[in-house]
Design an enzyme around this catalytic site. Structure first.
Site, PDB file in Angstrom:
ATOM      1  N   GLY B 189       0.829  -1.208   0.000  1.00 55.47           N
ATOM      2  CA  GLY B 189       0.000   0.000   0.000  1.00 55.47           C
ATOM      3  C   GLY B 189       0.857   1.249   0.000  1.00 55.47           C
ATOM      4  CG  HIS B 190       3.781   4.156   2.258  1.00 55.96           C
ATOM      5  ND1 HIS B 190       4.878   4.490   1.489  1.00 55.96           N
ATOM      6  CD2 HIS B 190       3.526   5.259   3.016  1.00 55.96           C
ATOM      7  CE1 HIS B 190       5.257   5.725   1.777  1.00 55.96           C
ATOM      8  NE2 HIS B 190       4.443   6.225   2.685  1.00 55.96           N
ATOM      9  CG  HIS B 264       0.229   9.097   0.571  1.00 52.19           C
ATOM     10  ND1 HIS B 264       1.587   9.156   0.724  1.00 52.19           N
ATOM     11  CD2 HIS B 264      -0.309   9.356   1.789  1.00 52.19           C
ATOM     12  CE1 HIS B 264       1.870   9.434   2.000  1.00 52.19           C
ATOM     13  NE2 HIS B 264       0.727   9.567   2.660  1.00 52.19           N
ATOM     14  CD  GLU B 316      -0.727  12.258   5.051  1.00 56.57           C
ATOM     15  OE1 GLU B 316      -0.045  11.322   4.632  1.00 56.57           O
ATOM     16  OE2 GLU B 316      -0.712  12.648   6.235  1.00 56.57           O
ATOM     17  CD  GLU B 332       4.151  13.658   4.474  1.00 52.58           C
ATOM     18  OE1 GLU B 332       3.062  13.405   3.918  1.00 52.58           O
ATOM     19  OE2 GLU B 332       4.799  12.812   5.119  1.00 52.58           O
ATOM     20  CB  CYS B 334       7.977  12.547   3.941  1.00 53.21           C
ATOM     21  SG  CYS B 334       8.448  12.194   5.634  1.00 53.21           S
ATOM     22  CB  CYS B 412       6.857   9.863   8.459  1.00 49.56           C
ATOM     23  SG  CYS B 412       5.809  11.172   7.854  1.00 49.56           S
TER      24      CYS B 412
END
Lengths: 642, 642
Positions: B189-190, B264, B316, B332, B334, B412
């Site tokens: 998923g990520h 995302h 996000e 973000e 990140c 994160c």
């Protein structure tokens, strides 16, 4: 005491004119169309089931099988109520025995859905009677009751028939019994019943209605934790609204202490309308002061130039001062209608031009934009910028639909527009003992209780002459002069030959003409020059932008008039904008504005260290209310200033 | 084949200079601070529990009581991994036996949490082993594994110690066994594990890691409905992510067919980084073309001028082309770090200045803005406009916190900044057989595999002379010339007396200097003039605005330099902006810019038909990365143009 009050709608006879043509459209197209929707006879639109819900509720009460049961939103009943209210007003304007017979049948069905104790709500009657009054936060029982009370009053005033009024009086008694006599805690999640009860009180003289309205207003926010306790007690929910967000629920404090417009914008203005109405009704100065603060909070810090309110789709709500994004605005049609209600009730506390100015701004821009020119499609959300590819597409812009859809599952706006337009006379004209007030310029004949009769002739908002012919005089006349008009010329006489300019005094935005006589003609000439509007630097989202207004109409730029590209235009405000000739064929008849502009080059990529080349050009604007009637295209109210 | 590749970090020795000082800050402040957070020894910050989770997972494996069990996000383990990775890089820059011993102890604890089959994840090991691999959509097992693999590679490269590397190789085998050998469906998923496996492959030569990375990339989006099926099979969820939003999940099609950056934003760029890495590793032209399309989608249509990406807090995520709101940006920290990863891997496919330009833009602006100047507070979200009263307050702006908070429950970004800054050498320098590449200007000594050694001396980005002293020559040198520099002067010589301007050719943004000799000095002089930036008219939110950039630094205007009021300023771009003298005492040392401007009057109310009065004034801008270090105040990057 009301310093002046709305006229009775029976005393206004509409004429041809801008608003009159809209009223015909409501009568000829919108009301029949909406009736078919309510009866589920309209193909290709969202199922409504409203009439079936009432029929099925009647069956439930008689212990019969409820067939296809309940369908729709928890507040589905209110669609029927608002439609009925619009029908009532339409019957005053355009008597129609067939439509009246249809309405009578609908009222029969509604009456048949009332429980023996006076309770009336199809959701609970069909689905679960034990859930009555257990979810005031989301349940909308009082909201639906309020709308039906408004319909009852309107229908009684229009037709003299009191069947629905009696039903709703019994319903009011049922509510009173629960909340006052039995003393159950609570106040409505969606205010509406308060303002409706005050109308019921004036229509019937029944003090129970006044007391109940006052009760709900007094108890609201007295116990801020009420909804939290309510949620703790029940096991069911509609959407799962957050009971701890007191500002959103407009219960952060007692209403007399409110000083900031917060939460769901429609609920807010419905609440403030009732507060303003009660303040004048009972001479409640503390309440009046709270209304003043709330009025300023909205109109001086939280209102779009189009009269739209509610800056976000998250909760359909107000956000913070000066936060007025164009592209993600909510600016619900119903909220601007509610703002007109609030303005009209504020006028009953104090005759001041700003109330009429805001009423006009909301009406001629956001409210009318809510409906397609043909009366068949509606906007719920009224953005000030639409860019195809982003609007309706980006996750943040899903609510900003770039073209009007047919009907909504949540269909609050369409019938709200219908009832507002057909009852515009109430907002346009007011009176107190000796003085008749003209708040808005609406063509037609008006009789005032004091005996004054006048005929207003105007092609406003596309012509700026407003002519009042006094049919029966001997009383005083006061006419609002809009804040946008930098000048006004007043002429009086009895015929073309005798008309002569007269001096006048304006007080708080009203022209007090003194006693007018039978046969006299008063003619106002307002400023017809298009004006550039500039925003306060406090509004981050429209820094360096310019908008256009002519009369009460805010304009917008659409791709359709500007080679499909609005974004690359920068407006040159060094020369005045020009009005083109009125074009009866364009958008049902509009006057376009043209301005000098520059078209910027579109560079490669996103950012450039080179100044973009600019080519002089002319840009064209159309009234905001008429946007989105020519297919998918870009639209903007606030344009980059060159 | 990689046309050039990142250097080994061991070959870079940092020096004093802008980046060097940041590296010291990470070593001296951020790493110890974060270690205390991970150990829950820091008062007044969000509880982390990361180390306890690993300890408790070890207990769970040994059948002991797990004490206070698991606490935190499902991806809590990754905080430890990113911290360890930063420690590894810091140990290369600044050897420190005590810190190394601490890291060894942490690695022992982590190793103790690995199951006998190689599985490693504290959430599942402590809470419910049966849930392993059942929620790839939200479960973050592969994400956490990826970060720990990156830490393992970094620690091995830094210290030569392979304990964690062995743990993670065994973990890779465990993952391979499940998804390839046993053939269970699914992809992360990520994304993260893909890029990590490629690093593992290069560090160990273990082809299983390459195959597994390729497997996850090949299978992604092959069955677009995978997540829907997964959700249907399980009875638990983390947040309840919508499995049907395939574009959000970056699984709308096989990765080689992607042509639009969606979903995302951090996940997106981590995925694209792995794609670009694999493309050059395996000469996969189809994959390379997809990366080109995605690069353009981001940098030509969906990137803020600060190098921020992700226009909305809703998920996000990326939204749509040209939708770049300043005040509600997510951007973000990140995500900009991930964008640097992607850029660096794109440079391994093709040496082109735009990749370095974007890497610089992201680094010097959004990434550095992510951290307070003292290294103790962090931004997750990096807006381009902050107005106190709206930012952090309005429901649409809750994520836009106007001042950096200490630590996040979802932490994160802080350790991601730490690992990026300490490993900047990898992004700054690259090589292929005969040629050494300088992508970014970072002071320090670098040895290349081909034998070239150079020392870079510069006070960039506040001085625009970059001096390369060739310690060991005989090989070719290529230096990126930034796209923002309208000119570049190149001088060569062996000492001050012999330095002379030379002609040069620039190819795709790189200055190819040919063979350089031992003792030679090459000096670049870049353009130091502040520049106004103009936005494409396609970006609705910054129409008619202007921004300022000097070198790689995007500037912003803060209330602190401008009498507390930015909103009423309109910038006059008719004269160039001026750089003030570098002020070592201001904001840890910055050069402010000053521009001519006009201050607009603040009228009553929201809108005015009168042009606002303007008073000439001077406006001051500071580098964007330094904003928010002087208390609550207004901030804007894009300013209204006069």
């Amino acid at each position: 005491m009301k310093v002046q009050k709305q006229i009775s709608l029976k005393d206004f006879t509409t004429a041809e004119g801008f608003v009159g043509r809209y009223q015909h459209l409501i009568k000829d197209v919108v009301i029949p169309y909406q009736y078919k929707v309510l009866c589920d006879e309209m193909e290709g639109v969202e199922k409504s089931h409203v009439i079936r819900n009432f029929i099925n509720a009647g069956k439930a009460l008689r212990g019969e099988d409820v067939g296809d049961g309940f369908y729709g939103m928890v507040f589905q009943d209110s669609d029927a109520a608002k439609w009925l209210e619009a029908v009532a007003y339409a019957l005053i304007l355009f008597p129609d025995t067939e439509l009246e017979a249809t309405a009578d049948r609908v009222i029969d069905i509604i009456a048949g859905a009332q429980d023996s104790d006076g309770y009336l709500n199809t959701y609970y009657t069909i689905k679960d009677r034990d859930k009555r009054w257990t979810n005031l936060l989301e349940g909308h029982e009082l909201y639906c009751a309020g709308h039906m009370m408004e319909a009852a009053v309107a229908y009684y005033e229009a037709t003299g028939k009191d069947r629905l009024l009696k039903v709703m009086l019994k319903n009011a008694e049922c509510i009173y019994h629960h909340f006052v006599t039995e003393g159950h805690e609570g106040y409505p999640g969606h205010p509406e019943v308060e303002l409706a009860l005050l109308r019921m009180y004036r229509a019937t003289g029944d003090k129970l209605c006044l007391d109940l309205a006052e009760h709900f207003l007094n108890i609201r926010g007295a116990d801020t934790a009420f909804y939290e306790k309510e949620v703790a007690k029940r096991t069911w929910k509609v959407w799962g609204a957050d009971p701890t967000d007191h500002a959103y629920q407009q219960s952060q404090c007692p209403v007399r202490e409110l000083d900031e417009a917060t939460g769901h914008s429609v609920r807010a203005v419905y609440l403030y309308t009732a507060m303003a109405d009660l303040a004048s009704e009972t001479d409640d100065q503390e309440l009046k002061k709270a209304c003043d603060r709330l009025w300023k909070s909205i109109t001086e810090r939280r209102m779009y130039v189009t009269g739209g309110i509610g800056s976000t789709f998250l909760g359909e709500a107000f956000t913070k001062d000066y936060d007025l994004p164009n592209d993600t605005a909510y600016a619900e049609t119903c909220a601007s209608i509610g703002l007109m209600f609030f303005a009209s009730r504020m006028l009953e506390n104090e005759v001041k031009g700003t109330y009429g100015d805001v009423m006009e701004r909301a009406f001629y821009n956001t409210v009318l934009a809510g409906m397609q020119l043909d009366g068949r499609r509606f906007f719920y959300v009224n953005p000030l910028e639409v860019v195809p590819g982003i609007a309706g597409e980006a996750v943040t812009h899903k609510h900003v639909i770039p073209q009007r859809p047919t009907w909504y599952a949540c269909a609050c706006c369409p019938p709200n527009v219908a009832r507002l337009i057909t009852s515009i006379g109430k907002y346009a004209y007011g009176e107190n003992g000796n003085t008749a007030y003209c708040h808005l310029y609406v063509a037609g004949d008006t009789k005032f209780e004091n005996g004054l009769e006048l005929n207003c002739v105007t092609e406003y908002p596309y012509a700026f002459t407003i002519r009042y012919e006094i049919r029966k005089g001997g009383k005083e006349l006061a006419v609002r002069v809009p804040g946008w008009s930098s000048s006004v010329t007043v002429r009086r006489g009895t015929d073309a030959g005798s008309m002569a300019e007269v001096s006048y005094k304006i007080e708080k935005g009203y022209l007090y003409l003194g006693t007018v006589e039978t046969g006299e003609i008063i003619e106002l000439q307002l400023d017809d020059a298009p004006e550039f509007l500039y925003a306060s630097p406090k509004i981050p989202d429209i820094q360096g932008c310019v908008a256009l207004q002519r009369g009460p109409l805010v304009y917008c730029f659409e791709g359709a008039d500007n080679n499909g590209d609005i974004l690359s235009l920068a407006i040159d405000d060094s020369e005045p904008a020009e009005a083109e000739a009125f074009d009866p064929k364009l958008l049902n008849g509009v006057t376009r504005l043209k301005v000098k502009a520059f078209r910027k080059e579109i560079p490669e990529g996103l950012y450039s260290a080179r100044k973009l080349k600019e080519t002089p050009c002319t840009a064209y604007a159309v009234p905001y209310y008429s946007w989105g009637n020519r297919g998918l295209n870009e639209m903007r109210v606030w344009m980059t200033k060159h």
